[in-house]
Design a protein around this motif. Structure first.
Motif, PDB file in Angstrom:
ATOM      1  N   ILE A   1       1.004   5.583   0.982  1.00 18.16           N
ATOM      2  CA  ILE A   1       0.558   6.353   1.519  1.00 18.16           C
ATOM      3  C   ILE A   1       1.470   7.817   1.095  1.00 18.16           C
TER       4      ILE A   1
ATOM      5  N   GLN B   1      -6.223   0.699  10.222  1.00 19.16           N
ATOM      6  CA  GLN B   1      -7.032   0.244   9.108  1.00 19.16           C
ATOM      7  C   GLN B   1      -6.019  -0.939   8.403  1.00 19.16           C
TER       8      GLN B   1
ATOM      9  N   TYR C   1      -2.617  14.097  -0.761  1.00 21.61           N
ATOM     10  CA  TYR C   1      -3.914  14.158  -1.561  1.00 21.61           C
ATOM     11  C   TYR C   1      -3.621  14.161  -3.293  1.00 21.61           C
TER      12      TYR C   1
ATOM     13  N   SER D   1       0.694  -1.004   0.080  1.00 16.09           N
ATOM     14  CA  SER D   1       0.144   0.023  -0.151  1.00 16.09           C
ATOM     15  C   SER D   1       1.093   1.179   0.072  1.00 16.09           C
TER      16      SER D   1
ATOM     17  N   LYS E   1       0.942  10.637  -6.438  1.00 18.34           N
ATOM     18  CA  LYS E   1      -0.371   9.947  -6.492  1.00 18.34           C
ATOM     19  C   LYS E   1      -0.289   9.293  -7.950  1.00 18.34           C
TER      20      LYS E   1
ATOM     21  N   GLU F   1      -4.931  11.378  10.004  1.00 20.58           N
ATOM     22  CA  GLU F   1      -5.243  10.339   9.052  1.00 20.58           C
ATOM     23  C   GLU F   1      -4.349   9.213   8.991  1.00 20.58           C
TER      24      GLU F   1
ATOM     25  N   TYR G   1      -3.534   3.503  -3.210  1.00 20.07           N
ATOM     26  CA  TYR G   1      -3.220   4.688  -2.677  1.00 20.07           C
ATOM     27  C   TYR G   1      -3.889   5.527  -1.597  1.00 20.07           C
ATOM     28  N   TYR G   2      -3.456   5.867  -0.814  1.00 20.13           N
ATOM     29  CA  TYR G   2      -4.206   6.745   0.301  1.00 20.13           C
ATOM     30  C   TYR G   2      -3.444   8.064   0.483  1.00 20.13           C
TER      31      TYR G   2
ATOM     32  N   LEU H   1      -5.012   5.126   9.524  1.00 20.90           N
ATOM     33  CA  LEU H   1      -4.610   4.236   8.266  1.00 20.90           C
ATOM     34  C   LEU H   1      -3.591   3.240   8.792  1.00 20.90           C
TER      35      LEU H   1
END
Length: 355
Positions: A35, A89, A38, A33, A43, A82, A53-54, A86
């Protein structure tokens, strides 16, 4: 399945080493994953690879006065919240941070949940984001022997920088077909970085008529920095940006002129390309490129010209000297002990996870 979170952003240099790691991590069965911020450059680069992508909020921490200094701390706090969410999660086994301000909350959040976090510092001296993150890191991988003394002794590991393996698979023949170059003159490749470098572009174009007497020139000049007046110049090709054909152009190049960003120079070292480094001026940066360049110069990998000392005569003389002595630079790079940075770093993950 082992799960790794990669993080890094703000510039391509904070993303490409992560991308270089991905094929090997997949081979070893890692779920991956990412991170990042935004809408940062990371990205697009990561989503193109199909990696989940987070995005989190990212604020910059500055050493100088800026109105954003009053608002960015709130972005940092939001990003930390955030990142914490994550980590809970995603439940990764390990985090690998390549730097940039977006990584700070990720590394701290990982540490709070007892998740091993590894940082990579490409430059000789750690940037501010990494300086903040180091106390929360399990280990700090670095690029230069000189950096080890700048880091906590129990955390520093000299690994070198992960290099995209496809860069090692270029073909000079494909590059000749792409550029239209002949085999009767050597080739100089000029790289100004992903955004281009006006000082490097201007210096090279000022001596181009002289260069073309003895060389062919491939010029990666950056977005919006093409010179239309040179469009049909024989022996000279210019591109804003190259992706797919980059490995082939490297394979064709006899010598390279480049900025001295850490990732760029490590790619040159891995490819054993004799190079002239023109580091970003200390007036426009914290001086890290100058330190990087001088380190490579001491090791015999590079010649260095700083922006302030460039004249047409000096640039031409340095280029000619580099070409005439190119085998000495290739030999020095061939003796480097940093052979497989990706494997070195992955083994750190494996040893930590399997404890």
């Amino acid at each position: 399945m082992k799960h790794i979170v990669l993080t890094g952003g703000g510039t391509a240099g904070h993303v490409t080493p992560n991308i270089a790691m991905i094929p090997r991590l997949k081979e070893l069965g890692y779920t991956i994953s990412y991170i990042g911020s935004y809408e940062g450059i990371e990205k697009k680069l990561i989503e193109e690879l199909g990696i989940p992508y987070y995005g989190i909020a990212s604020g910059k921490l500055r050493r100088y006065f800026d109105v954003k200094n009053f608002t960015d701390p709130f972005k940092v706090m939001k990003g930390f919240a955030e990142a914490k969410k994550l980590m809970k999660q995603l439940k990764p086994d390990v985090v690998f941070s390549k730097g940039g301000f977006v990584t700070v909350p990720v590394v701290i959040a990982a540490s709070r949940r007892k998740i091993p976090a590894f940082i990579h510092e490409s430059d000789m001296t750690p940037g501010l984001a990494n300086k903040i993150s180091i106390p929360f890191a399990t280990k700090v991988c670095c690029n230069f022997p000189e950096t080890v003394s700048e880091l906590p002794a129990n955390k520093a590991v000299l690994t070198g920088t992960p290099i995209r393996q496809e860069l090692l698979e270029g073909s000079p023949e494909r590059a000749r077909a792409f550029t239209g170059f002949t085999s009767d003159k050597p080739v100089i490749m000029i790289i100004g970085g992903s955004l281009g470098a006006a000082a490097v572009n201007d210096a090279v174009r000022a001596v181009l008529p002289e260069l073309l007497k003895n060389f062919q020139v491939v010029h990666l000049c950056g977005k919006g920095k093409l010179d239309e007046s040179l469009k049909d110049t024989k022996g000279y090709v210019q591109y804003e940006y190259i992706k797919k054909e980059l490995a082939d152009l490297f394979a064709l190049a006899d010598i390279v002129i480049s900025r001295a960003g850490a990732n760029a120079i490590c790619e040159l070292s891995a490819l054993k390309k004799p190079n002239l480094l023109i580091p970003l001026s200390a007036r426009a940066s914290r001086g890290d490129q100058i330190l990087n360049a001088r380190s490579f110069e001491r090791m015999g990998y590079s010649m260095v010209l700083e922006e302030e000392e460039i004249t047409n005569e000096k640039l031409l003389a340095t280029i000619n000297s580099l070409y005439e002595n190119r085998s000495a630079f290739t030999d020095a790079m061939s003796k480097s002990k940093l052979t497989d940075s990706i494997e070195e770093i992955v083994q750190l993950f494996e040893q930590t996870i399997n404890r």
